[in-house]
Design an enzyme around this catalytic site. Sequence first.
Site, PDB file in Angstrom:
ATOM      1  N   HIS A 253       1.013  -1.103   0.055  1.00  0.00           N
ATOM      2  CA  HIS A 253      -0.375  -0.013   0.102  1.00  0.00           C
ATOM      3  C   HIS A 253       0.574   1.090  -0.050  1.00  0.00           C
ATOM      4  CE1 HIS A 253      -3.420  -2.394   1.687  1.00  0.00           C
ATOM      5  NE2 HIS A 253      -3.623  -2.536   0.579  1.00  0.00           N
TER       6      HIS A 253
ATOM      7  N   TYR B 108       3.744   0.493   4.835  1.00  0.00           N
ATOM      8  CA  TYR B 108       4.226  -0.889   5.501  1.00  0.00           C
ATOM      9  C   TYR B 108       3.750  -2.298   5.490  1.00  0.00           C
ATOM     10  CZ  TYR B 108       6.234   3.076   8.063  1.00  0.00           C
ATOM     11  OH  TYR B 108       6.492   4.457   8.447  1.00  0.00           O
ATOM     12  N   HIS B 109       3.448  -2.419   4.194  1.00  0.00           N
ATOM     13  CA  HIS B 109       2.390  -3.623   4.001  1.00  0.00           C
ATOM     14  C   HIS B 109       2.604  -4.550   2.966  1.00  0.00           C
ATOM     15  CE1 HIS B 109      -0.892  -1.198   5.974  1.00  0.00           C
ATOM     16  NE2 HIS B 109      -0.495  -0.760   6.749  1.00  0.00           N
ATOM     17  N   PRO B 110       4.039  -5.443   2.979  1.00  0.00           N
ATOM     18  CA  PRO B 110       3.663  -5.519   1.950  1.00  0.00           C
ATOM     19  C   PRO B 110       4.042  -7.041   2.222  1.00  0.00           C
ATOM     20  CG  PRO B 110       6.353  -5.010   3.907  1.00  0.00           C
ATOM     21  CD  PRO B 110       5.169  -4.662   3.742  1.00  0.00           C
TER      22      PRO B 110
END
Length: 541
Positions: free
Chosen positions: A302, A475-477
Amino acid sequence: MSDNPSKHPVIEADYVIAGAGSAGCVLAARLSEDPQRRVILLEAGGEDSNPWIHVPVGYFKTMHNPATDWCYRTEPEAALNGRSLDWPRGKVLGGSSSINGLLYVRGQAQDFDHWRQLGNRGWSFEDVLPYFIKAEDQERGASSWHGVGGPLAISDMRTRRDVCDAFIAGAEEVGIPRNDDINAERQEGAGYFQLTARKGRRCSTARGYLRPARRRPNLQVITGAHVHRIEIEGKRAVGVRYSVGNEIHIVRARAEVILCAGAIGSPQILQLSGIGAAQLLRDRGIDIVHDLPGVGENLQDHLQLRSVYRCTRPTLNDEVNNPLRKMMIGLRYILDRSGPMSMGASQVYAFARTRLELDAPDVQFHFQPLSADKPGEGLHRFSAFTASVCQLRPESRGSIRIKHSDPFAYPAIEPNYLATDLDRQTAIAGIRLTREIVESDAMRPFVEEELLPGAQARTDEELLAAARDIAQTIYHPVGTCAMGPKTGPLPDPVVDEALRVHGMGALRVVDASVMPVITSGNTNAPTIMIAEKAADMIRSR
């Protein structure tokens, strides 16, 4: 460092779990509930003893801190004008659940139904809801949507502010309804986040799941254990090679090796072990064990666009930058675990549609009564608030690829942001919607001036150019070991519906990397759900 493990005793367990992050702690706790099974959990980081880990606002101290954060950086991103972005990932017991913003968001029911439509039986929303409920200890009590008594504490925000209330009211003015529970029947709406916290203290998976489980004699946790590769015989995983300090060790797995190293670490370990795209492995001098082209591909994240506004009234910036008021913040937290130190990374959400014809929200807002260049750096020395917006279901796909065979070398992280027209158009629409909310009657008394992206950006071309300058990861890999059947609509899946690596024996991946498509919101809660479900699948095999 000696690479001769023969002088060290080889230890054994039924299950060897690589990575004690959001998923690994859950899995270790659940699998060790069976006293007949021995579980070893390996973690490259240390114990979660840093006191800032357990204070909700402590992510400002733990992100970008090499003692608790891997401190990854992306390769220069062409679509972001060649900028490299910081990509924090937890390097400590609890992983990113120990350094994240504590925001509890499941995603939309359609997300999981889509996983099922991609051929993953058992992953529809109806299938996964029981595992969300099982994990929860919901402060609001049990219902058909929520559970109590689970390891993961979920609580309401312990502080509220006028500017946050105004943002919710402003969202209502522009047609985004009030919604105080985005983890129930519908996600669309605005309200205050719930946090993975209990009585003003962070509830990471290390605290909620692992801490009580460590009393069991059949669970061993080894910290400071950097995984080098999976030990493989034929096409079967039989153990893990790792180092502690300067010594190499091997742990053998009688039943399974389970990777829980996250969307960066899990594909990296697979590639180092000879499992991945054959040409990549050849180029890096690694013997090919199994040609599996999807390893490290399908990366999704994101991308947030942070709008910052100078505020007419004091914000948290003013309190933190005033020594006396800062001391009062600390005293309030000590006395009753409330106030600004009990806050998560954002206070207010809004899930909205940028186009009315959409069936579900396509953007998410994170609103904060503060502003900073990035977490870990000081707050601005003027009154301001931040309203960031991110696209929930980006079409862009990137990759994680090792650069060479050194297990200590970081891989190349290439998110490939804003690669499609939809992603670019949604970025523009997201900024426009931010302005609509901030220009509402409810928000107008709080707004002095738009600082980012700046009022001078008006046309679509100017807004897209601004987005390229201000965009940051949120911070959403996910997605780099994607779940799907060998022959299905998803190209080059890595694991099957039971999270077993295609073409390999006794090897699974259980973490955010298995998501075939990113969920619509913060990804920690879905990662915990994945581990809860995986534990049931493994124990019932």
